[in-house]
Scaffold this motif. Structure first.
Motif, PDB file in Angstrom:
ATOM      1  N   LEU A  28     -11.859   1.833   5.734  1.00  0.00           N
ATOM      2  CA  LEU A  28     -12.858   0.933   5.154  1.00  0.00           C
ATOM      3  C   LEU A  28     -13.834   0.440   6.216  1.00  0.00           C
ATOM      4  CD1 LEU A  28     -10.699  -1.445   2.882  1.00  0.00           C
ATOM      5  CD2 LEU A  28     -12.283   0.305   2.120  1.00  0.00           C
ATOM      6  N   ASN A  35      -7.992  -1.898   7.908  1.00  0.00           N
ATOM      7  CA  ASN A  35      -8.066  -0.533   7.381  1.00  0.00           C
ATOM      8  C   ASN A  35      -9.262   0.165   8.027  1.00  0.00           C
ATOM      9  OD1 ASN A  35      -8.772   1.726   5.814  1.00  0.00           O
ATOM     10  ND2 ASN A  35      -7.732   0.875   4.027  1.00  0.00           N
ATOM     11  N   GLU A  58      -9.630  -1.012  -1.467  1.00  0.00           N
ATOM     12  CA  GLU A  58      -9.338   0.408  -1.220  1.00  0.00           C
ATOM     13  C   GLU A  58      -9.671   1.257  -2.444  1.00  0.00           C
ATOM     14  OE1 GLU A  58      -5.532  -0.325   0.601  1.00  0.00           O
ATOM     15  OE2 GLU A  58      -6.570  -1.090   2.371  1.00  0.00           O
ATOM     16  N   LYS A  75       0.846  -1.211   0.000  1.00  0.00           N
ATOM     17  CA  LYS A  75       0.000   0.000   0.000  1.00  0.00           C
ATOM     18  C   LYS A  75       0.878   1.257   0.000  1.00  0.00           C
ATOM     19  CE  LYS A  75      -3.332  -2.781   2.438  1.00  0.00           C
ATOM     20  NZ  LYS A  75      -4.577  -2.838   3.152  1.00  0.00           N
TER      21      LYS A  75
END
Ligand code: PEP
Length: 280
Positions: free
Chosen positions: A177, A174, A97, A11
């Motif tokens: 999210l 995350n 994402e 990421k």
């Protein structure tokens, strides 16, 4: 042949080239040249050139974290598939994402997938439902929608190139999210159920022999502790790993687990050699 794949999705977590090269070096050194497991990492685009130079002669492969579907042109901020193809073997597409934070649609992902296949990149197509979608009983419908949206009508030869990654959104570490839900890995029962839903869809669409050849890997809070029970399932052909891929210390034990379990799988997608080297 069904491949066992372990991917590391970095990421936007490693922002220095020195650090990226050093982690990649450490991971590459832990793999022998005859690894039975296919391993890739996906550093930031800006680190790819240097990491590519560092691991070129090793078993460790690289992935792009995304790409655009036009090869060239006036597309500010996008990554050309051609630039990527010089540096990587894989490309992650449809990750939750970009899907859920930046609004990528199935059709947009499909365009990218087709381009990746055209230029010889191996797409790692991610799919998965949110906590809400699961609670409302829509897991199967969402997975079918994502599968159909990106894969329906694909030629069988192309389908065989693709790796699927089931990543329940609620399991991805995350907070953007999952602002309101507890983040946890899928249990083996949950993962087995959804991988079976995915493989059944593939069987219907492409036939059983093709479906059996396709690797479906699991992603979402996988680590050295839970990898054993998840990777032990015949329906799970590897992992896509975020946080636990950011150091060799955390990542290599997962690869070792995959290699070990692979040895004990009875099916014909077992690879000949399995000589991963790890320090206990
Ligand atoms: C991911 O985002 O692909 C992922 C699986 O992340 P994590 O392992 O950190 O949950």
């Amino acid at each position: 042949m069904r491949r066992i794949v372990i991917g590391g999705n970095w990421k936007m977590q490693v922002t220095s080239t020195t650090e990226a090269v050093s982690i990649a070096d450490d991971i590459a050194q832990g793999l022998s040249t005859l690894s039975s497991v296919h391993v890739f990492i996906a550093p930031s685009f800006t680190e790819l050139y240097s990491v590519n130079k560092a691991v070129k002669e090793t078993q460790l492969k690289l992935a792009g974290q995304n790409m655009y579907y036009h090869e060239k042109g006036a597309f500010t901020g996008q990554i050309s598939p051609l630039s990527l193809a010089n540096l990587v073997d894989y490309v992650i597409l449809g990750h939750s994402e970009p899907r859920r934070i930046f609004g990528e649609t199935d059709e947009f992902i499909r365009q990218k997938l087709l381009k990746a296949l055209e230029i010889g990149l191996i797409p790692v197509l991610c799919l998965g439902e949110t906590a809400k979608e699961r609670e409302e009983g829509n897991t199967k419908a969402i997975l079918h929608q994502q599968l159909a949206g990106s894969l329906k009508g694909l030629q069988i030869e192309k389908m065989k190139m693709i790796i699927l990654a089931y990543e329940p959104v609620w399991a991805i570490n995350n907070k953007f999210l999952n602002p309101d839900t507890e983040i946890r890995p899928a249990t083996p029962i949950e993962a087995n159920e959804t991988h079976t839903i995915i493989r059944d869809w593939l069987k219907n669409e492409f036939g059983a022999p093709v479906a059996e050849e396709i690797s479906i890997i699991y992603g979402g809070s996988m680590n050295a502790q839970n990898a054993k029970e998840l990777l032990a399932l015949d329906q799970i052909d590897g992992g896509l790993i975020g946080g636990a891929s950011l150091s060799a210390e955390k990542f290599l034990p997962i690869i070792r687990t995959a290699a070990h379990l692979l040895e004990n799988r009875s099916t014909d997608y077992r690879w000949e050699s399995n000589t991963l080297r790890f320090d206990e």
